[in-house]
Design a protein around this motif. Structure first.
Motif, PDB file in Angstrom:
ATOM      1  N   ILE A   1      35.826  48.101  33.956  1.00 23.64           N
ATOM      2  CA  ILE A   1      35.934  47.473  35.272  1.00 23.64           C
ATOM      3  C   ILE A   1      37.077  48.186  35.978  1.00 23.64           C
ATOM      4  N   GLU A   2      36.784  48.729  37.149  1.00 23.20           N
ATOM      5  CA  GLU A   2      37.809  49.470  37.872  1.00 23.20           C
ATOM      6  C   GLU A   2      37.793  49.060  39.342  1.00 23.20           C
ATOM      7  N   ILE A   3      38.981  48.864  39.884  1.00 22.21           N
ATOM      8  CA  ILE A   3      39.126  48.590  41.319  1.00 22.21           C
ATOM      9  C   ILE A   3      39.947  49.733  41.904  1.00 22.21           C
ATOM     10  N   ALA A   4      39.302  50.494  42.794  1.00 20.81           N
ATOM     11  CA  ALA A   4      39.981  51.631  43.421  1.00 20.81           C
ATOM     12  C   ALA A   4      39.270  52.011  44.703  1.00 20.81           C
ATOM     13  N   GLY A   5      40.042  52.386  45.701  1.00 20.48           N
ATOM     14  CA  GLY A   5      39.459  52.873  46.945  1.00 20.48           C
ATOM     15  C   GLY A   5      38.571  51.875  47.655  1.00 20.48           C
ATOM     16  N   GLY A   6      38.894  50.592  47.555  1.00 19.27           N
ATOM     17  CA  GLY A   6      38.095  49.576  48.235  1.00 19.27           C
ATOM     18  C   GLY A   6      36.779  49.269  47.555  1.00 19.27           C
ATOM     19  N   GLU A   7      36.629  49.654  46.288  1.00 16.38           N
ATOM     20  CA  GLU A   7      35.409  49.386  45.547  1.00 16.38           C
ATOM     21  C   GLU A   7      35.741  48.813  44.172  1.00 16.38           C
ATOM     22  N   LEU A   8      34.863  47.960  43.692  1.00 17.88           N
ATOM     23  CA  LEU A   8      34.955  47.462  42.320  1.00 17.88           C
ATOM     24  C   LEU A   8      33.784  48.090  41.578  1.00 17.88           C
ATOM     25  N   VAL A   9      34.069  48.810  40.502  1.00 15.31           N
ATOM     26  CA  VAL A   9      33.039  49.513  39.758  1.00 15.31           C
ATOM     27  C   VAL A   9      32.893  48.864  38.386  1.00 15.31           C
ATOM     28  N   LEU A  10      31.651  48.533  38.039  1.00 19.04           N
ATOM     29  CA  LEU A  10      31.325  47.988  36.716  1.00 19.04           C
ATOM     30  C   LEU A  10      30.483  49.032  35.993  1.00 19.04           C
ATOM     31  N   GLU A  11      30.841  49.362  34.751  1.00 20.09           N
ATOM     32  CA  GLU A  11      30.089  50.345  33.968  1.00 20.09           C
ATOM     33  C   GLU A  11      29.772  49.802  32.601  1.00 20.09           C
ATOM     34  N   ARG A  12      28.588  50.152  32.118  1.00 18.34           N
ATOM     35  CA  ARG A  12      28.199  49.833  30.736  1.00 18.34           C
ATOM     36  C   ARG A  12      27.958  51.109  29.982  1.00 18.34           C
TER      37      ARG A  12
END
Length: 193
Positions: free
Chosen positions: A182-193
């Motif tokens: 889970i990453e929050i950067a550059g105005g986006e929240l990214v979820l990866e599996r």
């Protein structure tokens, strides 16, 4: 073209004719000034029509939606104007909108969202308690049969139904921990599996 569309067109035509007649009567002594004013009003009218016609594209630019990148195993959520991140999950076959709350240990549904997901209110047992910013609230533990986000589907997902009033369901860590990153950067929240 429907009857309503024809009626609207006739109304706008009559309104335009009245405005043109008024401009001609008012500006008969200064035709140059009248033509300038008429040109300004025509441009304003065309601008409004263009804005209405392009509203879908404008809204997508102003408020981007979640992006699913199935091949890469990523979900990208844009930050909303209020500073939060929102995601739409398919819960038991129903699309439900959640506010992502990494500070919440559990996923919490509003009563209305729980009912939309096929859970019956008469089966809720409000015996557990959660601490919120507004103090303690009673919750009912439930199990969501199926939760899907893009290509990812999980079964038997633990959640809670809030007994009190809540404006938005919350997606907490009980669901988010299923993702490897889970990453929050550059105005986006990214979820990866």
């Amino acid at each position: 073209m429907s009857g309503d569309d024809i009626g609207t067109l006739v109304y706008l035509g009559l309104l335009g004719a009245v405005l043109i007649f008024w401009l001609v009567v008012q500006g008969r002594n200064s035709m140059n000034k009248m033509l300038q004013q008429m040109a300004v009003w025509v441009l304003i009218f065309l601008g409004v029509i263009a804005a209405v016609g392009l509203w879908g594209d404008i809204r997508q630019t102003v408020a981007p939606q979640q992006t699913v990148m199935a091949r890469e195993g990523r979900i990208v959520l844009p930050r909303a104007p209020d500073g939060h991140y929102y995601v739409t999950l398919d819960v038991n076959g129903e699309p439900l909108r959640f506010m992502v709350d990494t500070g919440a240990s559990g996923t919490v549904l509003t009563k209305a969202d729980a009912e939309r997901a096929g859970l019956r209110e008469d089966e809720f047992a409000f015996y557990s308690e959660a601490m919120t910013a507004n103090g303690p609230v009673r919750t009912a533990p439930v199990t969501l049969d199926r939760v899907s986000l893009g290509p990812f589907t999980d079964e038997d997902v633990s959640a809670y139904v809030n007994e009190g009033e809540m404006s938005q369901s919350l997606l907490g860590m009980s669901y988010l921990r299923r993702y490897a990153r889970i990453e929050i950067a550059g105005g986006e929240l990214v979820l990866e599996r």
